[in-house]
Write an enzyme that holds these catalytic residues in place. Structure first.
Site, PDB file in Angstrom:
ATOM      1  N   ARG A  52      40.297  51.478  12.184  1.00  0.00           N
ATOM      2  CA  ARG A  52      41.373  51.597  13.199  1.00  0.00           C
ATOM      3  C   ARG A  52      41.916  53.019  13.349  1.00  0.00           C
ATOM      4  NH1 ARG A  52      39.581  47.207  15.043  1.00  0.00           N
ATOM      5  NH2 ARG A  52      40.334  45.226  14.238  1.00  0.00           N
ATOM      6  N   ASN A 103      34.004  51.661  16.484  1.00  0.00           N
ATOM      7  CA  ASN A 103      34.831  51.178  17.604  1.00  0.00           C
ATOM      8  C   ASN A 103      36.294  51.613  17.493  1.00  0.00           C
ATOM      9  OD1 ASN A 103      35.340  49.531  15.400  1.00  0.00           O
ATOM     10  ND2 ASN A 103      35.707  47.716  16.646  1.00  0.00           N
ATOM     11  N   ASP A 135      33.589  42.652   6.444  1.00  0.00           N
ATOM     12  CA  ASP A 135      33.945  42.489   7.862  1.00  0.00           C
ATOM     13  C   ASP A 135      35.447  42.692   8.064  1.00  0.00           C
ATOM     14  OD1 ASP A 135      33.574  42.055  10.580  1.00  0.00           O
ATOM     15  OD2 ASP A 135      33.984  39.916  10.405  1.00  0.00           O
ATOM     16  N   HIS A 159      44.391  43.309  12.066  1.00  0.00           N
ATOM     17  CA  HIS A 159      45.137  43.113  13.314  1.00  0.00           C
ATOM     18  C   HIS A 159      46.603  42.900  12.987  1.00  0.00           C
ATOM     19  CE1 HIS A 159      41.939  43.071  16.208  1.00  0.00           C
ATOM     20  NE2 HIS A 159      41.251  42.230  15.478  1.00  0.00           N
ATOM     21  N   GLY A 174      39.010  38.176  14.164  1.00  0.00           N
ATOM     22  CA  GLY A 174      38.789  38.947  12.945  1.00  0.00           C
ATOM     23  C   GLY A 174      39.848  38.735  11.885  1.00  0.00           C
TER      24      GLY A 174
END
Lengths: 435, 322
Positions: A74, A104, A314, A318, A333
């Site tokens: 992030r 990402n 993984d 969030h 996720g």
């Protein structure tokens, strides 16, 4: 927390486990600076030498630290969810000594500057070793290839479009073909996009809840396509987050045909099934979705027998605002860095595989996929974890070092606790100091 | 004040704070709601003017999706009981970007309503909202999940015409995949002892639907064979032009209710539709307007009675709490 590496440290009374040197026995280990100077069954049985730091493992396991193939950092872009520092603290608390980030972020890691940014920030934090993948396609748009050669030279450990599978078969073909010249790996979460527009596994639960389903076929259809492209191009391919029995069968056959392919899964896919969604629990929204009980069992078996090479965290942090939403609007996720080891140890406690085999899935195999080294051999980097594999406890997301707490495993009973994590000879996590 | 309540007993027979769905309700609870609604249906509103049962109560209709019929029905039901009614229509697309559903819930809670009636395009959204407010919540339809008051009004309509639900065979026809009306009706009819069939083209039939205790048909004539009730569902415009079915005329040919297909049902079979109807898509005008068979107007009438009963029972629960 990180302290300057003393010249030499002796780790005594350990249960040494190292798949790389086929070791599982009581013994000791000696580090000097950043490296392992000596290791072995007979080491320090008569007590440690005078004048150096001594850590008594008291029978706990000492094994190579986990190498995590799939973390979302992030940073840059969404630092309210996670940063390289907070992810680093979470990783070492979870026994992870190396991790590779998905590209990402915002901006996307699709050029050399992005790779260098992650490397520089990781050097500043000096917790777990942080690496990054670069994207296969510019802007994750699935069309134009990134500079795979240059990015590899600058340290990108592989290429993936992360949460977005490369849908265009010709783009994937070229990525596999071109990358084979640079001996790097193409990682793909196989999910045919046109068949995976839903929000949970298709089936009875989705039907009852009135939620749109994602067929398990979405995964195996793209996996089979990709394996044909591997056969055609000779590129090195890794399938991320295998979640269905059908995919396991396809991987098994591909291995038998001798294709250069590997795959991983994450603990939720051998621990939970679709019923976890229950009453629209958004913490159970994942991509790929939690599958049926038959699929869950097939994944557990495939981890045990080695058809699935690696277990990754993984890690998908969030914040509350991304999860306190109607199910279909919530981000998919769960956070995984701090639950990877204890959830995976459940397979050992169920006698599905040995502790040494589990260390293979968590450390040795993922390191090999990245063309890196893992192991307790002399001269290797002193990256290892000391853990008690049996200690019972509850998972408490409130105590996670990660900035995000989105875990369906709250109050989930597990066995296993990390006691100490060492990276390049430095103690970067110690349970004794934390409590 | 209690004199205005058809049921004088303070026990409601309904053991929940909210009405979020039919799934999970007991047969006795559904029967209690239907009995009370039946009393309201028989009551002449003019004889109870002004009705003060819910005077001083506030009902907020919170609709995140366009609806004239359901909102009006709830509004009329609340007003017939003497409650204050506030209608809030929220364009969900603008909500998504800024204020969250939870923020909306917090704002409304601060206004201290007694009952919130919520419609939302996402399955599960009404339940989520109910967890964050401190008043009774009625699900006015959430995504493809449930629409409990529609199932109750359908059941009341059938009961009035046929005397009972027990032992009847009911066919639900059309877009089962996306229909909250279908799900709520399947649950309710099963609980009350009816046999349920669902009829749809394969692309509009959810997988594992048989796990709800229904028999699935793709051939409408076979599915309608000897049924007592034919429930038609609305097909959304965006789904009838190539995405789920190839064309309107093809849909009407195979799944539209006309005299010919209806002839396979029992001679006294009733025709129902939750509205608004697409005439010439899922139902032929001739059939829809057949006063001997179609109970579509009666459904609308029962809608008000059922919603009065729901408001009554849920506010009675609040009195007991206080």
């Amino acid at each position: 927390m990180s302290v300057k590496a003393p010249e030499r440290t002796a780790y005594i009374n350990a249960r040494l486990i190292d798949p790389d040197s086929d070791l599982d026995s009581p013994g000791g280990l000696l580090t000097e600076g950043e490296e392992i100077l000596d290791v072995g069954a007979g080491l320090f049985t008569d007590g440690a030498p005078e004048g150096i730091a001594v850590i008594d493992c008291a029978g706990a396991v000492l094994a190579p630290g986990a190498v995590d193939l799939r973390t979302q950092l992030r940073e840059p872009g969404e630092e309210h969810k996670e940063t390289i520092a907070s992810a680093g603290r979470a990783a070492v608390a979870g026994g992870i000594t190396s991790l590779v980030a998905l590209p990402n972020t915002d901006p996307i890691v699709d050029d050399v500057a992005g790779v260098e940014f992650v490397a520089r920030r990781a050097r500043e934090e000096k917790l777990a070793k942080v690496y990054t993948y670069a994207s296969i396609t510019r802007g994750l748009e699935g069309q134009e290839l990134t500079e795979i050669g240059l990015l590899s030279e600058y340290g990108a450990r592989g290429f993936t479009d992360g949460l977005q599978p490369v849908a265009n078969a010709n783009v994937m073909r070229r990525a596999l073909s071109y990358s084979s010249a640079f001996d790097t790996v193409i990682l793909q979460m196989p999910q045919e996009p046109s068949l995976s527009t839903g929000v949970m596994n298709s089936g009875e639960v989705a039907m009852r809840l009135g939620l749109s389903g994602i067929s398990p076929l979405a995964e195996v259809i793209m996996l089979e396509r990709d394996l044909r492209l591997v056969e055609m191009t000779g590129g090195r391919y890794h399938a991320s987050l295998i979640s269905t029995a059908a995919s396991v069968e396809v991987m098994r056959r591909a291995r038998q045909r001798g294709l250069p392919v590997t795959c991983d899964t994450a603990p939720q896919y051998f621990t939970l099934n679709e019923s976890e969604v229950g009453d629209y629990r958004t913490f159970a929204r994942t991509m790929p979705p939690l599958r049926s009980e038959e699929d869950r069992q097939a994944i557990a078996e495939a981890v045990a027998d080695g058809t699935i090479d690696a277990i990754c965290s993984d890690h998908s942090p969030h914040d509350q605002d991304s999860k306190r939403l109607p199910f279909a609007l919530a981000e998919p996720g769960i956070v995984g860095l701090e639950t990877l080891l204890p959830l995976s140890l459940a397979l050992v406690h169920k006698d599905a595989l040995s502790l040494k085999e589990l260390i293979t899935r968590l450390a040795t195999a993922p390191a090999a996929i990245l063309k890196g080294q893992s192991g307790l051999g002399k001269g290797r980097a002193a990256d290892f974890v000391i853990f008690d594999p049996d200690r019972p406890r509850m998972i408490e997301p409130d105590r996670f070092r990660s900035k995000s707490k989105n875990s369906p495993f709250e109050n989930y009973a597990v066995q296993g606790e990390v006691l100490q994590t060492v990276v390049d000879g430095r103690t970067v996590y110690s349970a004794a100091e934390e409590s | 004040m209690c004199s205005d309540r058809p049921l004088d007993d303070s026990k409601t027979g309904y053991a929940h704070r909210h009405l979020l769905g039919i799934e999970g309700l007991q047969r006795s609870e559904i029967a209690a709601l239907l009995d009370l609604a039946d009393d309201y249906a028989r009551q002449d509103p003019r004889a109870h003017r002004p009705n003060t049962l819910l005077s001083g109560y506030t009902v907020i209709n919170l609709f995140f999706e366009n609806s004239t019929r359901t909102r009006t029905s709830f509004e009329l039901a609340a007003k017939r009981l003497g409650a204050q009614v506030i209608n809030m229509s929220v364009a969900w697309s603008s909500i998504k970007k800024g204020e969250t559903l939870i923020d909306t819930a917090m704002t409304l809670t601060a206004m201290r309503p007694d009952v919130l009636v919520v419609r939302h395009p996402d399955s599960g959204a009404v339940k989520l909202l109910s967890e964050k407010v401190d008043c009774a919540v009625i699900n006015g339809g959430d995504g493809s999940h449930e629409h409990p008051t529609q199932a109750l009004l359908d059941a009341l309509t059938i009961r009035q015409r046929k005397g009972t639900l027990q032992g009847l065979t009911v066919a639900i026809c059309g877009d089962i995949l996306h229909s909250r009306v279908a799900r709520s009706n399947i649950h309710l009819l099963n609980i009350m002892g009816a046999q349920v069939r669902v009829i749809a083209p394969p692309t509009l039939m959810p997988s594992k639907i048989e796990r709800l205790g229904v028999t699935a048909f793709h051939d409408m004539k076979k599915g309608l064979q000897d049924v007592d009730i034919v429930m038609m569902l609305r097909l959304q415009t965006e789904r009838m032009q190539g995405s789920y079915v190839p064309s309107v005329r093809e849909y009407f040919r195979f799944y539209g209710l006309d005299r010919e297909k209806l002839s396979h049902a029992k001679p006294d079979a009733l025709i129902m539709h939750p509205g608004p109807m697409n005439r010439g898509v899922e139902i032929d005008t001739e059939v829809a307007d057949d006063i001997d068979r179609s109970v579509i107007r009666q459904q609308v009438e029962m809608g008000v009675a059922v919603r009065m009963a729901c408001l009554d029972i849920l506010t009675r629960g609040q009195e007991q709490e206080a």
